[in-house]
Design a protein around this motif. Structure first.
Motif, PDB file in Angstrom:
ATOM      1  N   UNK A   1       0.824  -1.195   0.000  1.00 18.95           N
ATOM      2  CA  UNK A   1       0.000   0.000   0.000  1.00 18.95           C
ATOM      3  C   UNK A   1       0.860   1.248   0.000  1.00 18.95           C
ATOM      4  N   UNK A   2       0.585   2.148  -0.951  1.00 22.54           N
ATOM      5  CA  UNK A   2       1.261   3.442  -1.021  1.00 22.54           C
ATOM      6  C   UNK A   2       0.176   4.492  -1.216  1.00 22.54           C
ATOM      7  N   UNK A   3      -0.135   5.219  -0.154  1.00 22.01           N
ATOM      8  CA  UNK A   3      -1.280   6.116  -0.217  1.00 22.01           C
ATOM      9  C   UNK A   3      -2.549   5.310  -0.410  1.00 22.01           C
ATOM     10  N   UNK A   4      -3.311   5.657  -1.438  1.00 22.29           N
ATOM     11  CA  UNK A   4      -4.539   4.930  -1.745  1.00 22.29           C
ATOM     12  C   UNK A   4      -4.319   3.818  -2.770  1.00 22.29           C
ATOM     13  N   UNK A   5      -3.080   3.617  -3.202  1.00 22.59           N
ATOM     14  CA  UNK A   5      -2.787   2.639  -4.247  1.00 22.59           C
ATOM     15  C   UNK A   5      -2.387   1.296  -3.648  1.00 22.59           C
ATOM     16  N   UNK A   6      -2.823   0.224  -4.306  1.00 24.13           N
ATOM     17  CA  UNK A   6      -2.396  -1.137  -3.981  1.00 24.13           C
ATOM     18  C   UNK A   6      -1.492  -1.602  -5.117  1.00 24.13           C
ATOM     19  N   UNK A   7      -0.261  -1.982  -4.776  1.00 18.42           N
ATOM     20  CA  UNK A   7       0.744  -2.289  -5.786  1.00 18.42           C
ATOM     21  C   UNK A   7       1.230  -3.726  -5.629  1.00 18.42           C
ATOM     22  N   UNK A   8       1.151  -4.544  -6.687  1.00 18.99           N
ATOM     23  CA  UNK A   8       1.728  -5.891  -6.614  1.00 18.99           C
ATOM     24  C   UNK A   8       3.246  -5.813  -6.630  1.00 18.99           C
ATOM     25  N   UNK A   9       3.890  -6.749  -5.933  1.00 18.03           N
ATOM     26  CA  UNK A   9       5.350  -6.751  -5.852  1.00 18.03           C
ATOM     27  C   UNK A   9       5.838  -8.181  -5.704  1.00 18.03           C
ATOM     28  N   UNK A  10       7.104  -8.389  -6.051  1.00 14.25           N
ATOM     29  CA  UNK A  10       7.747  -9.695  -5.903  1.00 14.25           C
ATOM     30  C   UNK A  10       9.161  -9.472  -5.402  1.00 14.25           C
ATOM     31  N   UNK A  11       9.581 -10.323  -4.470  1.00 11.68           N
ATOM     32  CA  UNK A  11      10.965 -10.291  -3.979  1.00 11.68           C
ATOM     33  C   UNK A  11      11.554 -11.661  -4.268  1.00 11.68           C
ATOM     34  N   UNK A  12      12.335 -11.745  -5.330  1.00 14.03           N
ATOM     35  CA  UNK A  12      12.892 -13.021  -5.750  1.00 14.03           C
ATOM     36  C   UNK A  12      13.966 -13.486  -4.768  1.00 14.03           C
ATOM     37  N   UNK A  13      13.932 -14.785  -4.455  1.00  8.39           N
ATOM     38  CA  UNK A  13      14.947 -15.380  -3.602  1.00  8.39           C
ATOM     39  C   UNK A  13      14.859 -14.986  -2.148  1.00  8.39           C
TER      40      UNK A  13
END
Length: 724
Positions: free
Chosen positions: A677-689
């Motif tokens: 969550x960044x402000x009102x935005x929902x952001x997909x993310x990936x952390x490889x390894x």
């Protein structure tokens, strides 16, 4: 619907899944459904999944018949759902069972619904990471994936390894404003200003802007010697290195020299028999082919004894290389190397394939001056720039403006389809889209497959793939390289597990270097293990493998600011008896020593690190390009970032923000998938390894990437680090 007995034996509903079968592991029940199109349409919203349609079934349906589907009520796929959701699905199955009636099929659907309603959710596997919390783990993968997951779990609790400081890169606001006024998105303008880009025109790369071959010492001398050899029909033999830079340089040489009328062949040493460079033993092997000239690519500047042997046999040697020379240069007829003493070439960062391209450009000019061809009929060397881009990116040389121009031109060729059959085949087997090629595709997908040949066998198959003109043959060779790369990944994962297991997480903090040895390790993969350990522990690392008898061969990787080859040179000066031979550059080096000297070398290497390196270099930090507002994260920014050539020395932007961690789960047992969550935005993310859970609020460094799934493109954050 007809009863099962009336539909033939192939249409009889299957018995419930038996324990131990593949279907039982999915906890589903299968059957055959025969229905007209309109009945299937009504059943669509229910939790039944139709399988592949057969052509014959389509034909029968068009004639007014029935169509059969293989369907599954996949109970195993709903284990993670909340109980109310499972209840709704169970009710849907029960209704479908009643609609189908008391026939065998209807009873099975109803039974599946009752089973789903009574089913308890599977307990998530708890990995007990250091950050706290549980992660839901999927089914174990085999081979490299399993070993990689073990590595991640083994080091998950090592807080010292994962601690990192995020430091914002300074930039000139006036320059950033000027770039933004020229149409560059503001966040990218700040990042470019921080990298020394002063105007938007510097983002345009034309081949006419690269440095002239005349600036490269002895380049025209080498061209004159090779032009004489071609006119006299003398035999040329390219001696290549066994990595991707050497393979691409060899392929460029073969293609260009043949186009200029040369009689040319190649030889690449097996690293396990001959080691690196033009050794006297390799010269003896080369002499069996009766060459008049040897041309080294991506090696040779340290081959004093090998060149002496070639001279004794009456074979002329032209060296093209980019590695740092030793105190004594070989007695070759010509040495073309931007890093040799007295060379004023402005770019000291050419890869081996880049040096070879310059020599060939000068040779073409020399032959043109001699009347062999004119501007209209001369060979078109720009058609080889896809190979030049691949070798330059693969060798991790600094992408100064000259190198970025070469790589940008090569990427344009690849995207437009002007591509060697071998590179096209490698894109195909790696599942990458050549029309959207980026430097990371070359560095992380194509190059490892070529390098796998040199690491596990010899580079012949890699060179043949790159030099091949037959697309079918190129695809066959690319598949061989892909299989070798899969094998390499499995070997590397197990070796990495061994390496991590042998390091005391508390003890390494007191040292400036890491030296590893395992008699079972593979010689061709120790460099990759050294690289992984260096990345994890932020220490210059050398990994050794046995080369037979008492001989050890090692490969090292360094951190920014610590010159590895110079450090080994200091060790040699302090204790000449320890290292038999070594070579390399700032970030990577190779060496040979005796096992009986390993302990003494380890301490001498540590002492040299303490004496010559600033202690602040060993603190883990990541330079970022600052924070982004939620409104700045959009397709225009990501598109603008992807249009630029990034790489070693011209790093892709990394941004940093404080996020709310809304969701997190483990995928493939070794990657952390997130919703931030960044402000009102929902952001997909990936952390490889990475497998540790994050706190509800975290400061994360990330890159912006497009992620394409089932034809849909979205922005996904690729996490690089978390602040300590």
């Amino acid at each position: 619907m007809a009863a099962p007995a009336e539909r033939g034996s192939d249409a009889v509903a299957r018995e419930p899944c038996q324990p131990g079968t593949r279907s039982a592991r999915a906890a589903g029940c299968q059957w055959i459904v025969a229905a007209r199109r309109r009945r299937v349409a009504r059943a669509g919203p229910l939790p039944v999944r139709p399988g592949p349609q057969r052509r014959a079934a389509r034909a029968g349906l068009a004639a007014g018949g029935t169509r059969r589907f293989r369907c599954r009520v996949a109970l195993g796929h709903v284990d993670g759902l909340a109980s109310p959701v499972r209840a709704v699905l169970a009710q849907g199955l029960a209704r479908l069972g009643r609609r189908l009636g008391p026939a065998r099929l209807g009873s099975r659907v109803a039974a599946a619904g009752r089973a789903l309603g009574a089913r308890r959710p599977r307990r998530a596997r708890c990995l007990r990471p250091a950050g706290g919390g549980d992660l839901r783990a999927g089914p174990q993968r085999r081979g490299a994936a399993v070993a990689a997951a073990r590595v991640a779990r083994r080091s998950a609790g090592d807080g010292a390894v994962n601690a990192i400081q995020l430091v914002e890169r300074p930039h000139d606001p006036a320059v950033a404003a000027r770039l933004a006024n020229a149409g560059v998105p503001a966040p990218l303008a700040r990042a470019l200003a921080a990298r020394g880009v002063a105007s938007a025109s510097e983002l345009e790369f034309a081949l006419g802007d690269i440095h002239a071959p005349a600036l490269l010492a002895q380049c025209h001398r080498a061209a004159s010697l090779l032009a004489d050899a071609i006119e006299r029909r003398q035999r040329l033999l390219i001696v290549a290195d066994y990595d991707c830079d050497g393979a691409t340089a060899c392929a460029v040489g073969l293609r260009a020299l043949r186009a200029m009328g040369a009689d040319v062949d190649y030889l690449v040493p097996n690293r396990f028999e001959f080691g690196y460079g033009l050794t006297p033993e390799l010269v003896e092997l080369a002499a069996q082919r009766h060459p008049d000239w040897i041309i080294t690519v991506d090696n040779g500047v340290a081959s004093v004894e090998g060149v002496e042997r070639a001279n004794a046999l009456g074979i002329g040697v032209v060296i093209t290389d980019h590695h740092l020379p030793g105190e004594r240069l070989p007695a070759a007829r010509a040495i073309v190397n931007p890093n040799q003493p007295g060379c004023a070439f402005p770019s000291k960062n050419l890869a081996g394939v880049g040096v070879m391209l310059y020599v060939l450009t000068a040779l073409r000019g020399e032959l043109r001056n001699r009347g062999r061809f004119d501007q209209a009929t001369q060979p078109r060397l720009n058609g080889l720039l896809d190979l030049v881009a691949l070798g330059t990116v693969a060798d991790l040389v600094r992408l100064d403006r000259n190198n970025r121009t070469l790589v940008a031109a090569g990427l344009r060729n690849i995207r437009s389809g002007r591509i060697q059959p071998g590179i096209a085949a490698l894109f195909a087997v790696s599942g990458r889209n050549a029309a959207e090629a980026r430097t990371e595709d070359l560095g992380f997908s194509i190059a490892p497959r070529i390098n796998a040949a040199g690491r596990l066998t010899d580079m012949t198959v890699g060179i043949e793939c790159l030099a091949c003109d037959d697309p079918d043959r190129a695809l066959e060779l690319a598949r061989q390289l892909d299989r070798l790369n899969q094998e390499r990944r499995q070997i590397e994962a197990q070796m990495q597990l061994d390496a991590i297991s042998g390091i005391d997480p508390a003890g390494f903090e007191q040292r400036r270097s890491i030296v590893l040895f395992n008699p079972q390790w593979h010689q061709g993969v120790v460099g990759l293990v050294a690289s992984r350990v260096k990345e994890r522990y932020h220490r210059p690392t050398i990994a050794f493998a046995s080369a037979g008898g008492d001989v050890l061969r090692g490969s090292g990787r360094s951190i920014e600011g610590v010159h590895l080859r110079d450090t080994l040179d200091c060790v040699t000066k302090a204790a000449p008896e320890l290292i038999e031979r070594f070579g390399g550059h700032a970030m990577a080096a190779g060496l040979t020593l005796r096992e009986r000297h390993l302990a003494a070398f380890t301490e001498a290497f540590e002492s040299a690190m303490r004496a010559g390196a600033d202690p602040s270099l060993f603190a883990r930090s990541l330079v970022t390009d600052g924070a982004l507002a939620a409104a700045e994260i959009g397709p225009d920014l990501v598109d603008a970032i992807e249009r630029i050539v990034w790489g070693q020395g011209f790093a892709e932007p990394v941004f940093a923000n404080d996020f709310d961690v809304l969701e997190q789960r483990l995928v493939q047992e070794r990657h952390l998938q997130l919703t931030l969550g960044l402000g009102q935005s929902r952001l997909p993310a990936i952390w490889f390894g990475h497998i540790e859970t994050l706190a509800p609020r975290a400061r994360l460094a990330y890159r912006l990437k497009f992620d394409t799934y089932r034809g849909l493109r979205r922005i996904r954050l690729q996490i690089a680090a978390a602040a300590d």
